[in-house]
Design a protein around this motif. Structure first.
Motif, PDB file in Angstrom:
ATOM      1  N   ASP A  64       7.665  19.383 -15.550  1.00 11.91           N
ATOM      2  CA  ASP A  64       6.269  19.199 -15.932  1.00 11.91           C
ATOM      3  C   ASP A  64       5.825  17.751 -15.734  1.00 11.91           C
ATOM      4  O   ASP A  64       4.680  17.415 -15.974  1.00 11.91           O
ATOM      5  CB  ASP A  64       6.069  19.628 -17.386  1.00 11.91           C
ATOM      6  CG  ASP A  64       4.616  19.962 -17.685  1.00 11.91           C
ATOM      7  OD1 ASP A  64       3.863  20.228 -16.723  1.00 11.91           O
ATOM      8  OD2 ASP A  64       4.234  19.930 -18.860  1.00 11.91           O
ATOM      9  N   ALA A 120      -2.752  27.502  -7.479  1.00  9.41           N
ATOM     10  CA  ALA A 120      -3.130  26.160  -7.933  1.00  9.41           C
ATOM     11  C   ALA A 120      -4.548  26.166  -8.507  1.00  9.41           C
ATOM     12  O   ALA A 120      -4.815  25.507  -9.510  1.00  9.41           O
ATOM     13  CB  ALA A 120      -3.029  25.169  -6.783  1.00  9.41           C
ATOM     14  N   LYS A 121      -5.431  26.918  -7.910  1.00  8.06           N
ATOM     15  CA  LYS A 121      -6.815  26.965  -8.394  1.00  8.06           C
ATOM     16  C   LYS A 121      -6.959  27.787  -9.664  1.00  8.06           C
ATOM     17  O   LYS A 121      -7.763  27.458 -10.528  1.00  8.06           O
ATOM     18  CB  LYS A 121      -7.728  27.551  -7.318  1.00  8.06           C
ATOM     19  CG  LYS A 121      -7.959  26.641  -6.154  1.00  8.06           C
ATOM     20  CD  LYS A 121      -8.839  27.297  -5.119  1.00  8.06           C
ATOM     21  CE  LYS A 121      -8.961  26.423  -3.878  1.00  8.06           C
ATOM     22  NZ  LYS A 121      -9.689  27.099  -2.817  1.00  8.06           N
ATOM     23  N   THR A 122      -6.199  28.871  -9.774  1.00  2.96           N
ATOM     24  CA  THR A 122      -6.422  29.798 -10.874  1.00  2.96           C
ATOM     25  C   THR A 122      -5.522  29.582 -12.083  1.00  2.96           C
ATOM     26  O   THR A 122      -5.955  29.820 -13.205  1.00  2.96           O
ATOM     27  CB  THR A 122      -6.252  31.253 -10.397  1.00  2.96           C
ATOM     28  OG1 THR A 122      -4.927  31.418  -9.893  1.00  2.96           O
ATOM     29  CG2 THR A 122      -7.273  31.602  -9.334  1.00  2.96           C
ATOM     30  N   GLN A 123      -4.270  29.133 -11.888  1.00  6.99           N
ATOM     31  CA  GLN A 123      -3.339  29.111 -13.006  1.00  6.99           C
ATOM     32  C   GLN A 123      -2.657  27.773 -13.239  1.00  6.99           C
ATOM     33  O   GLN A 123      -2.464  27.382 -14.386  1.00  6.99           O
ATOM     34  CB  GLN A 123      -2.249  30.180 -12.809  1.00  6.99           C
ATOM     35  CG  GLN A 123      -2.775  31.576 -12.825  1.00  6.99           C
ATOM     36  CD  GLN A 123      -1.674  32.607 -12.626  1.00  6.99           C
ATOM     37  OE1 GLN A 123      -0.521  32.263 -12.395  1.00  6.99           O
ATOM     38  NE2 GLN A 123      -2.032  33.865 -12.723  1.00  6.99           N
ATOM     39  N   TYR A 124      -2.262  27.061 -12.204  1.00  2.00           N
ATOM     40  CA  TYR A 124      -1.371  25.916 -12.374  1.00  2.00           C
ATOM     41  C   TYR A 124      -2.025  24.547 -12.194  1.00  2.00           C
ATOM     42  O   TYR A 124      -1.374  23.537 -12.348  1.00  2.00           O
ATOM     43  CB  TYR A 124      -0.178  26.041 -11.423  1.00  2.00           C
ATOM     44  CG  TYR A 124       0.760  27.159 -11.811  1.00  2.00           C
ATOM     45  CD1 TYR A 124       1.715  26.970 -12.788  1.00  2.00           C
ATOM     46  CD2 TYR A 124       0.670  28.404 -11.212  1.00  2.00           C
ATOM     47  CE1 TYR A 124       2.575  27.989 -13.155  1.00  2.00           C
ATOM     48  CE2 TYR A 124       1.519  29.427 -11.570  1.00  2.00           C
ATOM     49  CZ  TYR A 124       2.469  29.208 -12.538  1.00  2.00           C
ATOM     50  OH  TYR A 124       3.314  30.222 -12.898  1.00  2.00           O
ATOM     51  N   ARG A 125      -3.261  24.475 -11.805  1.00  2.00           N
ATOM     52  CA  ARG A 125      -4.056  23.254 -11.641  1.00  2.00           C
ATOM     53  C   ARG A 125      -3.716  22.445 -10.396  1.00  2.00           C
ATOM     54  O   ARG A 125      -4.600  21.871  -9.791  1.00  2.00           O
ATOM     55  CB  ARG A 125      -3.966  22.349 -12.881  1.00  2.00           C
ATOM     56  CG  ARG A 125      -4.571  22.941 -14.107  1.00  2.00           C
ATOM     57  CD  ARG A 125      -4.711  21.932 -15.227  1.00  2.00           C
ATOM     58  NE  ARG A 125      -3.594  21.043 -15.393  1.00  2.00           N
ATOM     59  CZ  ARG A 125      -2.721  21.099 -16.391  1.00  2.00           C
ATOM     60  NH1 ARG A 125      -2.834  22.023 -17.310  1.00  2.00           N
ATOM     61  NH2 ARG A 125      -1.739  20.225 -16.476  1.00  2.00           N
ATOM     62  N   THR A 126      -2.448  22.335 -10.003  1.00  2.00           N
ATOM     63  CA  THR A 126      -2.085  21.596  -8.796  1.00  2.00           C
ATOM     64  C   THR A 126      -1.044  22.376  -7.997  1.00  2.00           C
ATOM     65  O   THR A 126      -0.330  23.212  -8.542  1.00  2.00           O
ATOM     66  CB  THR A 126      -1.477  20.203  -9.124  1.00  2.00           C
ATOM     67  OG1 THR A 126      -0.239  20.382  -9.797  1.00  2.00           O
ATOM     68  CG2 THR A 126      -2.430  19.362  -9.958  1.00  2.00           C
ATOM     69  N   ARG A 173       2.550  21.702  -9.219  1.00  2.00           N
ATOM     70  CA  ARG A 173       2.972  22.492 -10.369  1.00  2.00           C
ATOM     71  C   ARG A 173       3.330  23.917  -9.958  1.00  2.00           C
ATOM     72  O   ARG A 173       4.211  24.530 -10.549  1.00  2.00           O
ATOM     73  CB  ARG A 173       1.882  22.495 -11.432  1.00  2.00           C
ATOM     74  CG  ARG A 173       1.744  21.170 -12.151  1.00  2.00           C
ATOM     75  CD  ARG A 173       0.583  21.157 -13.129  1.00  2.00           C
ATOM     76  NE  ARG A 173       0.676  22.210 -14.127  1.00  2.00           N
ATOM     77  CZ  ARG A 173       1.303  22.090 -15.298  1.00  2.00           C
ATOM     78  NH1 ARG A 173       1.890  20.950 -15.599  1.00  2.00           N
ATOM     79  NH2 ARG A 173       1.328  23.102 -16.140  1.00  2.00           N
TER      80      ARG A 173
END
Length: 130
Positions: free
Chosen positions: A80, A103-109, A112
């Motif tokens: 993390d 990345a767009k929907t759940q993890y931000r990048t 990640r």
């Protein structure tokens, strides 16, 4: 002198002509894509690539598994952390698209997402290759 130039031109023609596999339609193209991710994720992906044959294939399997999870998986401490290294992977266009979607929907990048892939690969049981 003429004989040597004839040989070189013949060699160049042989190099330029491609084999029958290059004429196949619908073959998979892998694209090189660079991601910034934690060093621990790079280590885990590299370690699991022995089981899958390549790092790109290991990421492809893990991304497909993540795509089917109903919610994002929690990332442990070292995974993390902010990205510390950049790594280039050869991935299929579908895998790249799924990484971008996650990345767009759940993890931000995207880093990640690949760290979550490392978690999935770490918990995947090792089975001998046939």
């Amino acid at each position: 002198m003429l004989d040597l130039s004839l040989r070189i031109s013949t060699l160049n023609k042989k190099i330029k002509t491609r084999g029958r596999f290059s004429k196949l339609k619908g073959r998979a193209h892998n694209d090189a894509k660079r991601y910034r991710l934690p060093e621990e994720a790079v280590r885990l992906i590299r370690q699991s690539s022995k089981l899958y044959g390549s790092q790109g294939r290991a990421i492809q399997v893990a991304v497909e598994m993540l795509f089917r999870y109903p919610s994002p998986i929690p990332l442990p401490g070292p995974l993390d952390d902010p990205p510390t290294s950049a790594k280039t992977f050869k991935l299929t266009p579908r895998t790249i698209a799924i990484v971008d979607y996650l990345a767009k929907t759940q993890y931000r990048t995207r880093g990640r997402v690949l760290a979550a892939c490392a978690v999935v690969l770490e918990h995947t049981p090792e089975t001998p290759r046939a």
